[in-house]
Write an enzyme that holds these catalytic residues in place. Structure first.
Site, mmCIF file in Angstrom:
data_model
loop_
_atom_site.group_PDB
_atom_site.id
_atom_site.type_symbol
_atom_site.label_atom_id
_atom_site.label_comp_id
_atom_site.label_asym_id
_atom_site.label_seq_id
_atom_site.Cartn_x
_atom_site.Cartn_y
_atom_site.Cartn_z
ATOM 1 N N GLY A 153 0.816 -1.215 0.000
ATOM 2 C CA GLY A 153 0.000 0.000 0.000
ATOM 3 C C GLY A 153 0.844 1.257 0.000
ATOM 4 N N SER B 82 1.071 -3.497 5.303
ATOM 5 C CA SER B 82 1.474 -3.614 6.696
ATOM 6 C C SER B 82 1.974 -2.264 7.194
ATOM 7 C CB SER B 82 2.579 -4.682 6.795
ATOM 8 O OG SER B 82 3.356 -4.453 7.934
ATOM 9 N N ILE C 46 5.525 -2.458 8.521
ATOM 10 C CA ILE C 46 6.617 -2.356 7.536
ATOM 11 C C ILE C 46 6.674 -0.930 6.977
ATOM 12 C CG2 ILE C 46 7.441 -3.146 5.269
ATOM 13 C CD1 ILE C 46 6.244 -5.882 5.920
ATOM 14 N N LYS D 84 5.261 21.768 -11.059
ATOM 15 C CA LYS D 84 6.618 21.520 -11.546
ATOM 16 C C LYS D 84 6.654 21.733 -13.050
ATOM 17 C CE LYS D 84 9.954 17.784 -12.128
ATOM 18 N NZ LYS D 84 10.309 16.400 -11.853
ATOM 19 N N THR E 157 11.125 9.460 -12.761
ATOM 20 C CA THR E 157 10.407 8.556 -13.664
ATOM 21 C C THR E 157 9.675 7.396 -12.979
ATOM 22 O OG1 THR E 157 12.588 7.569 -14.022
ATOM 23 C CG2 THR E 157 11.714 8.966 -15.773
ATOM 24 N N ILE F 206 7.334 7.039 -10.596
ATOM 25 C CA ILE F 206 5.867 7.061 -10.480
ATOM 26 C C ILE F 206 5.250 6.945 -11.874
ATOM 27 C CG2 ILE F 206 3.902 8.532 -9.805
ATOM 28 C CD1 ILE F 206 5.665 9.426 -7.399
HETATM 29 C C1 FAD Z 1 15.575 7.691 -2.799
HETATM 30 C C2 FAD Z 1 14.385 7.608 -3.680
HETATM 31 C C3 FAD Z 1 13.833 8.762 -4.236
HETATM 32 C C4 FAD Z 1 12.749 8.687 -5.091
HETATM 33 N N1 FAD Z 1 12.255 9.811 -5.694
HETATM 34 C C5 FAD Z 1 11.299 9.702 -6.626
HETATM 35 C C6 FAD Z 1 10.786 10.831 -7.315
HETATM 36 O O1 FAD Z 1 11.178 11.966 -7.063
HETATM 37 N N2 FAD Z 1 9.833 10.644 -8.248
HETATM 38 C C7 FAD Z 1 9.350 9.406 -8.542
HETATM 39 O O2 FAD Z 1 8.526 9.280 -9.450
HETATM 40 N N3 FAD Z 1 9.752 8.328 -7.855
HETATM 41 C C8 FAD Z 1 10.712 8.444 -6.929
HETATM 42 N N4 FAD Z 1 11.121 7.338 -6.242
HETATM 43 C C9 FAD Z 1 10.419 6.092 -6.418
HETATM 44 C C10 FAD Z 1 9.132 6.084 -5.601
HETATM 45 O O3 FAD Z 1 9.428 6.330 -4.251
HETATM 46 C C11 FAD Z 1 8.458 4.749 -5.724
HETATM 47 O O4 FAD Z 1 8.319 4.432 -7.070
HETATM 48 C C12 FAD Z 1 7.091 4.799 -5.118
HETATM 49 O O5 FAD Z 1 7.128 5.297 -3.835
HETATM 50 C C13 FAD Z 1 6.472 3.454 -5.126
HETATM 51 O O6 FAD Z 1 6.959 2.650 -4.101
HETATM 52 P P1 FAD Z 1 6.217 1.280 -3.888
HETATM 53 O O7 FAD Z 1 4.802 1.556 -3.593
HETATM 54 O O8 FAD Z 1 6.535 0.399 -5.036
HETATM 55 O O9 FAD Z 1 6.970 0.671 -2.615
HETATM 56 P P2 FAD Z 1 6.826 1.015 -1.041
HETATM 57 O O10 FAD Z 1 6.498 2.427 -0.789
HETATM 58 O O11 FAD Z 1 8.064 0.449 -0.418
HETATM 59 O O12 FAD Z 1 5.586 0.179 -0.555
HETATM 60 C C14 FAD Z 1 5.660 -1.204 -0.294
HETATM 61 C C15 FAD Z 1 4.389 -1.666 0.382
HETATM 62 O O13 FAD Z 1 4.435 -3.077 0.521
HETATM 63 C C16 FAD Z 1 4.027 -3.398 1.829
HETATM 64 N N5 FAD Z 1 4.635 -4.682 2.190
HETATM 65 C C17 FAD Z 1 5.886 -5.106 1.955
HETATM 66 N N6 FAD Z 1 6.074 -6.332 2.467
HETATM 67 C C18 FAD Z 1 4.891 -6.705 3.020
HETATM 68 C C19 FAD Z 1 4.439 -7.848 3.725
HETATM 69 N N7 FAD Z 1 5.237 -8.887 4.000
HETATM 70 N N8 FAD Z 1 3.160 -7.865 4.153
HETATM 71 C C20 FAD Z 1 2.311 -6.817 3.917
HETATM 72 N N9 FAD Z 1 2.696 -5.714 3.266
HETATM 73 C C21 FAD Z 1 3.968 -5.654 2.829
HETATM 74 C C22 FAD Z 1 4.521 -2.234 2.669
HETATM 75 O O14 FAD Z 1 3.838 -2.165 3.897
HETATM 76 C C23 FAD Z 1 4.166 -1.073 1.764
HETATM 77 O O15 FAD Z 1 2.805 -0.738 1.937
HETATM 78 C C24 FAD Z 1 12.180 7.423 -5.357
HETATM 79 C C25 FAD Z 1 12.686 6.279 -4.754
HETATM 80 C C26 FAD Z 1 13.788 6.359 -3.928
HETATM 81 C C27 FAD Z 1 14.330 5.103 -3.313
#
Ligand code: FAD
Length: 509
Positions: free
Chosen positions: A14, A40, A43, A79, A349, A351
């Site tokens: 999430g 979670s 996490i 932006k 890129t 998102i």
């Molecule tokens: C340093 C950095 C800077 C960034 N800056 C940019 C930016 O400027 N622009 C941009 O477009 N993107 C950027 N990004 C990328 C962006 O942050 C991600 O693409 C975006 O936040 C998506 O993350 P996610 O949802 O895939 O993962 P996460 O935010 O890590 O979410 C993972 C989810 O999985 C759940 N989860 C994991 N394991 C379990 C489990 N066992 N049981 C239940 N739930 C679980 C967690 O609770 C969480 O809800 C950046 C990334 C980094 C690392």
């Protein structure tokens, strides 16, 4: 033969990606499929990822989001591009602005005339022909005026900066209101089909409390851990660190300062770069660096020494490996977001990659047969998109002329993918720009980074000589003048936000 339909889509995670998938599927599947999301709180989410590119406007349209409400709820700002400082040489600065540049004439692109006139000393800086670059420099903003087709005001293209945690919360509210069922709990077990034609497919996930959530299609949005795609299915990961040396980020928010700039800033340091993302209530900052070339303590000191306002927390560390999954879709699991791969956020890129994966998923939405033809094409398109963005990011490093640190000397000399060399050679020879198929960055993006980092072509397009020199000079000047006049009448960025989408907390002007 028509296979049975999917009944339940289970989204694991999430963060930004999980809730973007939930919101988009809830909007497009029209209540005919059950959508469940498991996350979670313990996490948590990565909580960075706050700068975007203009295509996000399309995503907001698809899910029916009102721009002003969305910016109010997420402390968002506008932006118009990214300013790159110290990338070509120490002291250099250029903006990669969104939208078009100049006006093409007949069949020859604008930049070809500009290149010719620049050689003759009769052209202004490239930025003077871009309304978003000029507006960014003046801290002005307004959305495009589509009712004025012949005005540069029609060419304004914008994206957003927003608070990542508030964005996930906003999308959650919207998705739950549209029927998405959320389960809170850490997943401790993933159940797979033991045998049969779909052996290895994920059948269910089980949370710590023992709740079993079954589905036919699983979307892995579990972040870097890749709970389903990697930990369960062992899909494999392609590592690109030979070209992208940065592997760590330290992120820290700081207090806002004036003026409220309508662009992201990326400042190159000795072994990486620092982002600056202005929001209504704070500035997001982070130092992305190569741990082989600089220690964490030094990187933190550099970050803190380069904040515009007082730090509001201690720096938070995120480690990563640049690259992508060998297959983003494996069996009945589609990995989206950080679970599918990661390219450093230099051009914001990630998102967008979530958004385009969602649109691909909808195009190739499966039934329970999971036809390999669809899965393979989905994977081919994902790879193409990732690889082309990778090339664009490598370009920023490869074109440096800095030799003040081992990191930059390495970047200037490293070998690069053939697909990227080809583009650089084409530009170097005649200033020609190549966009292959539907790759994300258009010609103007490549042009601005190549020129911004001092790559100048050896000659220009022969057909630019079809027009007399004096006419070309006059034409360029008229484009520059109209843009300058348009920027004069645009409102100040902070004033525009105050009038249309100020968040509850007061912001600085
Ligand atoms: C340093 C950095 C800077 C960034 N800056 C940019 C930016 O400027 N622009 C941009 O477009 N993107 C950027 N990004 C990328 C962006 O942050 C991600 O693409 C975006 O936040 C998506 O993350 P996610 O949802 O895939 O993962 P996460 O935010 O890590 O979410 C993972 C989810 O999985 C759940 N989860 C994991 N394991 C379990 C489990 N066992 N049981 C239940 N739930 C679980 C967690 O609770 C969480 O809800 C950046 C990334 C980094 C690392």
């Amino acid at each position: 033969m028509q296979n049975p339909l999917i009944k339940t889509v289970v989204i694991v995670g999430g963060g930004t990606s999980g809730w973007m998938v939930a919101a988009a599927l809830a909007s497009t599947l029209r209540g005919r499929y059950q959508i469940r999301l498991v996350e979670s709180d313990e996490i948590g989410i990565i909580g960075v990822g706050e700068a975007t590119i203009p295509m996000i406007q399309l995503f907001n349209k698809v899910i029916g989001v009102d721009e002003n409400e969305f910016l109010r709820e997420t402390q968002g700002t506008f932006k118009l591009g990214i300013e790159f400082v110290n990338w070509g040489r120490l002291g250099d600065s250029y903006i990669h602005g969104f939208g078009s540049l100049g006006q093409d004439l007949w069949t020859v692109r604008f930049e070809q005339y500009w290149q010719k006139m620049r050689r003759l000393g009769k052209a202004a800086d490239l930025g003077a022909y871009s309304i978003t670059r000029m507006a960014a420099k003046a801290n002005k903003f307004m959305p495009a005026r589509h009712d004025l087709p012949n005005s540069p005001l029609n060419q304004i293209n914008h994206a957003y900066h927003f608070d990542a945690s508030l964005y996930a919360r906003y999308l959650r509210k919207l998705s739950e209101a549209r029927g998405v069922l959320r389960t809170e709990g850490r997943i401790v077990q993933v159940v797979q089909q033991p045998s049969g034609p779909q052996e290895g497919h994920v059948q269910a996930v089980v949370t710590e409390s023992g709740e079993r959530i079954e589905g036919e299609l699983f979307i892995d949005c579990s972040g870097f851990r890749g709970l389903l795609i990697e930990q369960t299915l062992k899909t494999g990961f392609e590592d690109w660190s030979e070209w992208l040396l940065c592997d760590t980020a330290l992120a820290v928010p700081c207090e806002s300062v004036t003026p409220l700039t309508p662009y992201t800033r990326s400042t190159a340091h000795s072994a990486g770069w620092q982002w600056r993302i202005p929001l209504q209530h704070r500035i997001g900052n982070g130092h992305v660096f190569a741990s082989k070339f600089v220690s964490e303590d030094q990187a933190a000191a550099t970050l803190l020494a380069n904040l515009d306002g007082k730090a509001l927390a201690d720096p938070r560390k995120v480690q990563f490996v640049p690259g992508m999954r060998s297959q983003c879709w494996n069996r009945n699991v589609v990995a989206i977001g950080l679970a599918s791969g990661f390219i450093e956020p230099l051009e914001s890129t990630a998102i967008h990659l979530v958004q385009s994966a969602i649109s691909r998923l909808i195009n190739f939405f499966p039934d329970q047969g999971f036809n390999p033809v669809d899965v393979n094409e989905y994977n081919r398109q994902s790879r193409f998109e990732y690889e082309r963005i990778r090339d664009f990011i490598i370009l920023h490093y490869k074109l440096t002329q800095r030799d003040d640190s081992a990191f930059w000397r390495h970047c200037a000399q490293m070998s690069i993918p053939d697909t990227l060399s080809h583009k650089i050679e084409l530009y170097r020879a005649h200033g020609r720009l190549l966009r292959v198929d539907l790759e994300l960055f258009a010609e103007t993006g490549w042009l601005q980074v190549m020129e911004g980092q001092n790559l100048q072509p050896e000659s220009y397009h022969p057909l630019a000589d079809l027009q007399a020199e004096a006419d070309t000079a006059e034409y360029l000047e008229s484009v520059r003048e109209v843009i300058a006049k348009c920027v004069e009448v645009m409102p100040d960025h902070a004033a525009y936000i105050a009038q249309h989408c100020a968040a509850a907390k007061p912001m600085l002007r």
